[in-house]
Design a protein around this motif. Structure first.
Motif, PDB file in Angstrom:
ATOM      1  N   GLU A   1      -6.221   3.131  -0.099  1.00 36.09           N
ATOM      2  CA  GLU A   1      -7.362   4.246  -0.161  1.00 36.09           C
ATOM      3  C   GLU A   1      -7.658   4.994   0.812  1.00 36.09           C
ATOM      4  N   GLN A   2      -7.535   4.470   2.262  1.00 32.95           N
ATOM      5  CA  GLN A   2      -7.416   5.147   3.508  1.00 32.95           C
ATOM      6  C   GLN A   2      -6.372   6.264   3.619  1.00 32.95           C
ATOM      7  N   MET A   3      -5.101   6.003   3.266  1.00 30.15           N
ATOM      8  CA  MET A   3      -4.045   6.841   3.320  1.00 30.15           C
ATOM      9  C   MET A   3      -4.167   7.703   2.272  1.00 30.15           C
TER      10      MET A   3
ATOM     11  N   VAL B   1      -3.769  13.638  18.687  1.00 27.35           N
ATOM     12  CA  VAL B   1      -2.885  13.143  17.247  1.00 27.35           C
ATOM     13  C   VAL B   1      -4.139  12.398  16.528  1.00 27.35           C
ATOM     14  N   GLU B   2      -4.133  12.587  15.264  1.00 26.78           N
ATOM     15  CA  GLU B   2      -4.883  12.071  14.409  1.00 26.78           C
ATOM     16  C   GLU B   2      -4.572  10.809  14.127  1.00 26.78           C
ATOM     17  N   MET B   3      -5.734   9.860  13.945  1.00 31.72           N
ATOM     18  CA  MET B   3      -5.611   8.425  13.755  1.00 31.72           C
ATOM     19  C   MET B   3      -6.329   7.681  12.599  1.00 31.72           C
ATOM     20  N   ILE B   4      -5.716   7.017  11.810  1.00 32.22           N
ATOM     21  CA  ILE B   4      -6.182   6.197  10.802  1.00 32.22           C
ATOM     22  C   ILE B   4      -6.579   5.023  11.044  1.00 32.22           C
ATOM     23  N   ASP B   5      -7.868   4.718  11.347  1.00 31.19           N
ATOM     24  CA  ASP B   5      -8.350   3.381  11.838  1.00 31.19           C
ATOM     25  C   ASP B   5      -8.245   2.205  10.954  1.00 31.19           C
ATOM     26  N   ILE B   6      -7.475   1.717  10.260  1.00 35.61           N
ATOM     27  CA  ILE B   6      -7.342   0.773   9.305  1.00 35.61           C
ATOM     28  C   ILE B   6      -8.162  -0.482   9.776  1.00 35.61           C
ATOM     29  N   TYR B   7      -8.081  -0.959  11.380  1.00 37.64           N
ATOM     30  CA  TYR B   7      -8.550  -1.875  11.941  1.00 37.64           C
ATOM     31  C   TYR B   7     -10.019  -2.029  11.621  1.00 37.64           C
ATOM     32  N   SER B   8     -10.618  -1.069  11.856  1.00 34.04           N
ATOM     33  CA  SER B   8     -11.951  -0.857  11.855  1.00 34.04           C
ATOM     34  C   SER B   8     -12.468  -1.002  10.463  1.00 34.04           C
ATOM     35  N   VAL B   9     -11.803  -0.204   9.660  1.00 28.37           N
ATOM     36  CA  VAL B   9     -12.219  -0.133   8.209  1.00 28.37           C
ATOM     37  C   VAL B   9     -12.227  -1.655   7.610  1.00 28.37           C
ATOM     38  N   PHE B  10     -11.332  -2.461   7.923  1.00 28.20           N
ATOM     39  CA  PHE B  10     -11.281  -3.887   7.588  1.00 28.20           C
ATOM     40  C   PHE B  10     -12.543  -4.655   8.226  1.00 28.20           C
TER      41      PHE B  10
ATOM     42  N   TRP C   1       0.702  -1.102  -0.057  1.00 28.07           N
ATOM     43  CA  TRP C   1      -0.002   0.150   0.127  1.00 28.07           C
ATOM     44  C   TRP C   1       0.877   1.246   0.164  1.00 28.07           C
ATOM     45  N   ARG C   2       2.238   1.132   0.652  1.00 27.76           N
ATOM     46  CA  ARG C   2       2.977   2.434   0.564  1.00 27.76           C
ATOM     47  C   ARG C   2       3.473   2.801  -0.761  1.00 27.76           C
ATOM     48  N   THR C   3       3.591   1.942  -1.861  1.00 23.13           N
ATOM     49  CA  THR C   3       3.862   2.296  -3.132  1.00 23.13           C
ATOM     50  C   THR C   3       2.671   2.661  -3.930  1.00 23.13           C
ATOM     51  N   ILE C   4       1.275   2.002  -3.652  1.00 24.03           N
ATOM     52  CA  ILE C   4       0.229   2.592  -4.161  1.00 24.03           C
ATOM     53  C   ILE C   4      -0.116   3.934  -3.775  1.00 24.03           C
ATOM     54  N   LEU C   5       0.178   4.434  -2.337  1.00 19.68           N
ATOM     55  CA  LEU C   5       0.012   5.513  -2.067  1.00 19.68           C
ATOM     56  C   LEU C   5       0.900   6.719  -2.483  1.00 19.68           C
ATOM     57  N   GLU C   6       2.183   6.411  -2.885  1.00 20.95           N
ATOM     58  CA  GLU C   6       3.078   7.182  -3.611  1.00 20.95           C
ATOM     59  C   GLU C   6       2.652   7.564  -4.972  1.00 20.95           C
ATOM     60  N   GLU C   7       2.052   6.356  -5.736  1.00 19.04           N
ATOM     61  CA  GLU C   7       1.851   6.351  -7.089  1.00 19.04           C
ATOM     62  C   GLU C   7       0.431   7.399  -7.341  1.00 19.04           C
ATOM     63  N   GLN C   8      -0.404   7.119  -6.293  1.00 15.42           N
ATOM     64  CA  GLN C   8      -1.541   8.085  -6.408  1.00 15.42           C
ATOM     65  C   GLN C   8      -1.461   9.231  -6.226  1.00 15.42           C
TER      66      GLN C   8
ATOM     67  N   ALA D   1      -3.344  -8.608  -1.733  1.00 14.39           N
ATOM     68  CA  ALA D   1      -3.358  -7.542  -2.669  1.00 14.39           C
ATOM     69  C   ALA D   1      -4.548  -6.537  -2.718  1.00 14.39           C
ATOM     70  N   PHE D   2      -5.757  -7.097  -2.659  1.00 14.17           N
ATOM     71  CA  PHE D   2      -6.873  -6.451  -2.220  1.00 14.17           C
ATOM     72  C   PHE D   2      -6.876  -5.701  -0.817  1.00 14.17           C
ATOM     73  N   GLY D   3      -6.354  -6.223  -0.008  1.00 18.80           N
ATOM     74  CA  GLY D   3      -6.021  -5.587   1.496  1.00 18.80           C
ATOM     75  C   GLY D   3      -5.333  -4.336   1.197  1.00 18.80           C
ATOM     76  N   ASN D   4      -3.981  -4.388   0.637  1.00 18.75           N
ATOM     77  CA  ASN D   4      -3.237  -3.324   0.193  1.00 18.75           C
ATOM     78  C   ASN D   4      -4.211  -2.242  -0.469  1.00 18.75           C
ATOM     79  N   GLU D   5      -4.872  -2.599  -1.506  1.00 16.49           N
ATOM     80  CA  GLU D   5      -5.521  -1.552  -2.096  1.00 16.49           C
ATOM     81  C   GLU D   5      -6.626  -0.900  -1.195  1.00 16.49           C
ATOM     82  N   ILE D   6      -7.069  -1.514  -0.041  1.00 15.51           N
ATOM     83  CA  ILE D   6      -8.054  -0.880   0.893  1.00 15.51           C
ATOM     84  C   ILE D   6      -7.328   0.190   1.849  1.00 15.51           C
ATOM     85  N   TRP D   7      -5.993  -0.462   2.190  1.00 19.06           N
ATOM     86  CA  TRP D   7      -5.078   0.406   3.093  1.00 19.06           C
ATOM     87  C   TRP D   7      -4.726   1.871   2.429  1.00 19.06           C
TER      88      TRP D   7
END
Length: 199
Positions: free
Chosen positions: A189-191, A150-159, A18-25, A181-187
């Protein structure tokens, strides 16, 4: 911008992390951001705090994503927590404080949940569920987010709220702990949504 990820999940199962997808997006959105991954396999919050200056702050990040929890949620062979709730909270707070002192913005990020594929049938998990220990630690992460503002991104709850999710097996977590791969896409999206609103 330099976005530094300080976590214990540098591994992905299939597809792009997801870090790579984040940078690309972000680049597609016209945001020139470099995502540096300081994660080390099997690292826990204590180890992450110890190497924080050398591995993260030395890169002069603008934002630091702080994601620890899965490895901290392990139990010892005699079913005791591998880290106390208080120490977990202390080390998260320490990383947040050091991030701000360095002039960067800290962001707490909860990890994705476990599935039963990963965890053996031990008494604790039978009683509290596969994510029982992780739930306890994430309550401390939310406490740090509130107390330190501090802002918190709650990936746990999203999943957990996804219709595909169940604790036994699902397409979001490939091996019981690391995102598919699908999980990384969801990560990602949130980031991406978070940083598009910030940068």
């Amino acid at each position: 911008y330099t976005l530094s990820l300080h976590d214990a999940l540098p591994i992905t199962c299939n597809g792009k992390p997801w870090r790579t997808i984040l940078e690309e997006q972000l680049l597609k959105s016209g945001i020139n951001a470099i995502v540096h991954n300081a994660g080390i396999p099997c690292d826990r919050t204590v180890q992450g705090a110890a190497r924080f200056e050398a591995d993260v702050l030395a890169r002069n990040p603008d934002f630091v994503m702080i994601c620890f929890g899965l490895n901290d949620a392990w139990l010892t062979p005699i079913e005791e927590p591998i880290i106390s709730d208080d120490l977990y909270e202390e080390k998260l707070s320490e990383i947040v404080v050091k991030t701000r002192q360095d002039g960067a913005t800290p962001i707490l990020v909860s990890s994705n949940p476990f599935t039963r594929v990963y965890v053996c049938q031990r008494e604790f998990y039978q009683e509290h569920g596969v994510n029982g220990r992780l739930d306890q630690l994430l309550s401390r992460m939310r406490k740090v987010a509130e107390s330190k503002q501090v802002e918190m991104i709650d990936i746990y709850s999203v999943f957990k709220q996804r219709p595909e999710w169940n604790d036994n097996d699902n397409p979001l977590v490939a091996d019981g702990s690391h995102p598919s791969a699908f999980g990384n896409e969801i990560w990602a999206e949130q980031m991406v949504e978070y940083f598009r609103n910030k940068l």
